[in-house]
Design a protein around this motif. Structure first.
Motif, short mmCIF file in Angstrom:
data_model
loop_
_atom_site.label_atom_id
_atom_site.label_comp_id
_atom_site.label_asym_id
_atom_site.label_seq_id
_atom_site.Cartn_x
_atom_site.Cartn_y
_atom_site.Cartn_z
N ALA A 1 -1.89 5.98 -13.59
CA ALA A 1 -0.99 4.85 -13.34
C ALA A 1 -1.70 3.72 -12.60
CB ALA A 1 0.22 5.33 -12.53
N ILE A 2 -2.76 4.04 -11.85
CA ILE A 2 -3.47 2.99 -11.11
C ILE A 2 -4.11 1.98 -12.05
CG2 ILE A 2 -3.93 4.57 -9.21
CD1 ILE A 2 -6.85 4.68 -10.13
N LEU A 3 -4.37 2.37 -13.29
CA LEU A 3 -4.96 1.46 -14.27
C LEU A 3 -4.03 0.29 -14.58
CD1 LEU A 3 -6.42 4.23 -16.55
CD2 LEU A 3 -7.79 2.43 -15.49
N PHE A 4 -2.75 0.46 -14.27
CA PHE A 4 -1.78 -0.62 -14.49
C PHE A 4 -1.27 -1.21 -13.18
CE2 PHE A 4 -1.77 1.85 -18.34
CZ PHE A 4 -1.56 0.93 -19.35
N LEU A 5 -1.51 -0.53 -12.06
CA LEU A 5 -0.97 -0.97 -10.78
C LEU A 5 -1.93 -1.87 -10.00
CD1 LEU A 5 0.66 2.35 -9.49
CD2 LEU A 5 1.76 0.44 -10.68
N THR B 1 0.83 -1.21 0.00
CA THR B 1 0.00 0.00 0.00
C THR B 1 0.87 1.25 0.00
OG1 THR B 1 -1.78 -1.15 1.17
CG2 THR B 1 -1.77 1.24 1.28
N LEU B 2 1.94 1.25 0.80
CA LEU B 2 2.83 2.41 0.86
C LEU B 2 3.51 2.66 -0.48
CD1 LEU B 2 4.04 4.52 2.86
CD2 LEU B 2 5.96 2.93 3.17
N GLN B 3 3.94 1.60 -1.15
CA GLN B 3 4.60 1.76 -2.45
C GLN B 3 3.64 2.34 -3.49
OE1 GLN B 3 5.99 -2.27 -2.93
NE2 GLN B 3 8.07 -1.76 -2.29
N ILE B 4 2.40 1.87 -3.49
CA ILE B 4 1.42 2.39 -4.44
C ILE B 4 1.13 3.87 -4.15
CG2 ILE B 4 -1.02 2.27 -5.11
CD1 ILE B 4 -0.80 -0.76 -4.86
N PHE B 5 1.06 4.23 -2.89
CA PHE B 5 0.82 5.63 -2.51
C PHE B 5 1.90 6.53 -3.09
CE2 PHE B 5 1.69 9.14 0.43
CZ PHE B 5 0.45 9.77 0.47
N VAL C 1 -5.52 13.38 -2.20
CA VAL C 1 -5.62 14.45 -1.20
C VAL C 1 -4.25 15.11 -1.00
CG1 VAL C 1 -6.01 14.92 1.26
CG2 VAL C 1 -7.61 13.47 -0.01
N PHE C 2 -3.20 14.31 -0.94
CA PHE C 2 -1.85 14.84 -0.74
C PHE C 2 -1.45 15.74 -1.91
CE2 PHE C 2 2.71 14.71 -1.46
CZ PHE C 2 3.21 15.05 -0.21
N LEU D 1 -8.86 1.73 -2.88
CA LEU D 1 -9.54 3.01 -3.06
C LEU D 1 -9.10 4.00 -1.98
CD1 LEU D 1 -11.64 4.78 -4.47
CD2 LEU D 1 -13.37 3.79 -2.95
N LYS D 2 -8.90 3.52 -0.79
CA LYS D 2 -8.47 4.40 0.30
C LYS D 2 -7.09 4.98 0.05
CE LYS D 2 -7.84 4.45 5.33
NZ LYS D 2 -7.91 3.64 6.59
N VAL D 3 -6.16 4.17 -0.42
CA VAL D 3 -4.79 4.65 -0.62
C VAL D 3 -4.72 5.63 -1.80
CG1 VAL D 3 -4.02 2.76 -2.12
CG2 VAL D 3 -2.36 3.97 -0.75
N ILE D 4 -5.47 5.36 -2.87
CA ILE D 4 -5.43 6.30 -4.00
C ILE D 4 -6.15 7.60 -3.65
CG2 ILE D 4 -5.19 4.48 -5.71
CD1 ILE D 4 -8.12 4.74 -6.40
N THR D 5 -7.13 7.52 -2.74
CA THR D 5 -7.81 8.73 -2.28
C THR D 5 -6.86 9.61 -1.48
OG1 THR D 5 -9.97 7.65 -2.22
CG2 THR D 5 -9.70 9.63 -0.88
#
Length: 361
Positions: free
Chosen positions: A199-203, A9-13, A223-224, A215-219
């Motif tokens: 990028a999430i379309l491939f991750l 999750t951290l890496q995707i963020f 926000v960041f 969904l929470k991590v991409i949100t």
């Protein structure tokens, strides 16, 4: 692609925020001054809300095909021929935006750091460095992004010195004075700045946690990035007057120039040097994603990335570097992104409900 479930999750963020944070923030206050003026920061927030809506729509699409990437979903829904045509457009988008980021990087570097160095030398050094990282496994790229994200703390720290400068809160008051129409026009200008969430379309197939956790991590990533962008925009608005912002192309860099200290004389040059890393991160991930778009080409991924890099550098070399040409290039990228990032995923999601298509679980 790599083994499923290989990205935390951290890496995707950090993959998402590094892809989103690029050159656009540096010139966005100048761009917004022509539309929403002192309400530019509101335009950024509105753009962030619009992006969040599309993130939810993209997430709904990815939930139906949890093991497929963007280009594999297009083939599954649209068939071999139409799907391959759409994938070719997606490939063109990633190559185009990578070359555009490279153009902007060289312009900023030449203007502020390496004044006498030819454009092609700066561009070649950058593309070689990015290619070296892009040919790596996605997990290695993700670790690099996590490691370099600590530089955001330095960027924030440097920006705090701007509070030593005279600021006028009246530049942002009264709130909403530009009108809803102009604020919405400004939000469209802001969308190009915070692109990269595609990028999430491939991750998604590589995520260790899918569903609501994804969904929470991409949100939070959105926000960041939205908060970071709005922060720099409102900072520039309070420091510069409206007419000054219209004259300064990179106000986020320029507001640090008047500051001088005994040990550090040019904070703006230090700021630009650190900002090079997010710019490089954007090019790296776009080169990687471009290689995943051509699913019908049976070439070793590392060789395909090298070929993509050659195409990107060729486009960069033949492109005109004057401001007018860069503005036209920016407009082309903007309209292309409306199709690839916004229209195509929404169309695919609609078709999945119409034809009741789902991927394997």
């Amino acid at each position: 692609m790599s083994k499923a479930g290989s990205l935390t999750t951290l890496q995707i963020f950090f993959l998402i925020i590094q892809t989103q944070v690029g050159f656009g923030i540096l010139s966005l206050p100048n761009t917004l001054q022509s539309t929403s003026n002192g309400d530019g920061w509101i335009s950024v927030i509105v753009a962030g809300v619009l992006v969040q809506i599309f993130l939810v729509l993209i997430w709904l699409l990815l939930k139906r095909f949890p093991r497929l990437t963007y280009t594999e979903i297009t083939l599954s829904i649209l068939g071999k021929y139409l799907g391959s045509f759409i994938n070719s457009i997606i490939f063109i988008y990633f190559i185009t935006i990578a070359s555009f980021v490279l153009l902007q990087f060289t312009s900023i570097t030449k203007e502020h750091l390496l004044i006498n160095t030819p454009y092609w030398v700066i561009g070649l050094l950058m593309i070689l460095t990015c290619t070296y990282l892009a040919v790596s496994d996605i997990r290695i790229i993700a670790r690099f992004f996590v490691l370099t994200s600590v530089l955001f703390l330095f960027l924030f720290g440097i920006s705090f010195f701007s509070f030593l400068l005279p600021m006028d809160l009246h530049h942002v008051l009264p709130i909403g004075s530009s009108g809803i129409r102009e604020i919405m026009n400004g939000s469209l200008d802001s969308l190009l700045t915070i692109l990269g969430f595609e990028a999430i379309l491939f991750l998604y197939p590589l995520a260790s946690k899918k569903g609501a956790a994804f969904l929470k991590v991409i949100t939070w990533a959105n926000v960041f990035v939205t908060g970071l962008t709005a922060y720099f925009v409102i900072l520039c608005i309070m420091i510069f007057s409206g007419p000054a912002l219209k004259q300064i192309h990179y106000p986020v860099i320029y507001f640090l120039r008047p500051l001088h200290f005994q040990m550090v004389d040019r904070l703006d040059l230090l700021f630009v040097s650190i900002w090079i890393v997010p710019l490089a991160a954007s090019i790296i991930i776009y080169l990687y994603l471009a290689s995943k778009s051509l699913t019908f080409i049976k070439v070793k991924p590392s060789k395909l990335i090298v070929l993509n890099s050659a195409v990107v550098f060729t486009l960069f070399a033949i492109a005109k570097k004057d401001p007018v040409s860069l503005e036209r290039y920016s407009t082309f990228v903007e309209y292309l992104s409306y199709g690839v990032v916004f229209a195509f995923p929404c169309m695919l999601l609609l078709l999945t409900y119409i034809f009741k298509k789902r991927g394997d679980f």
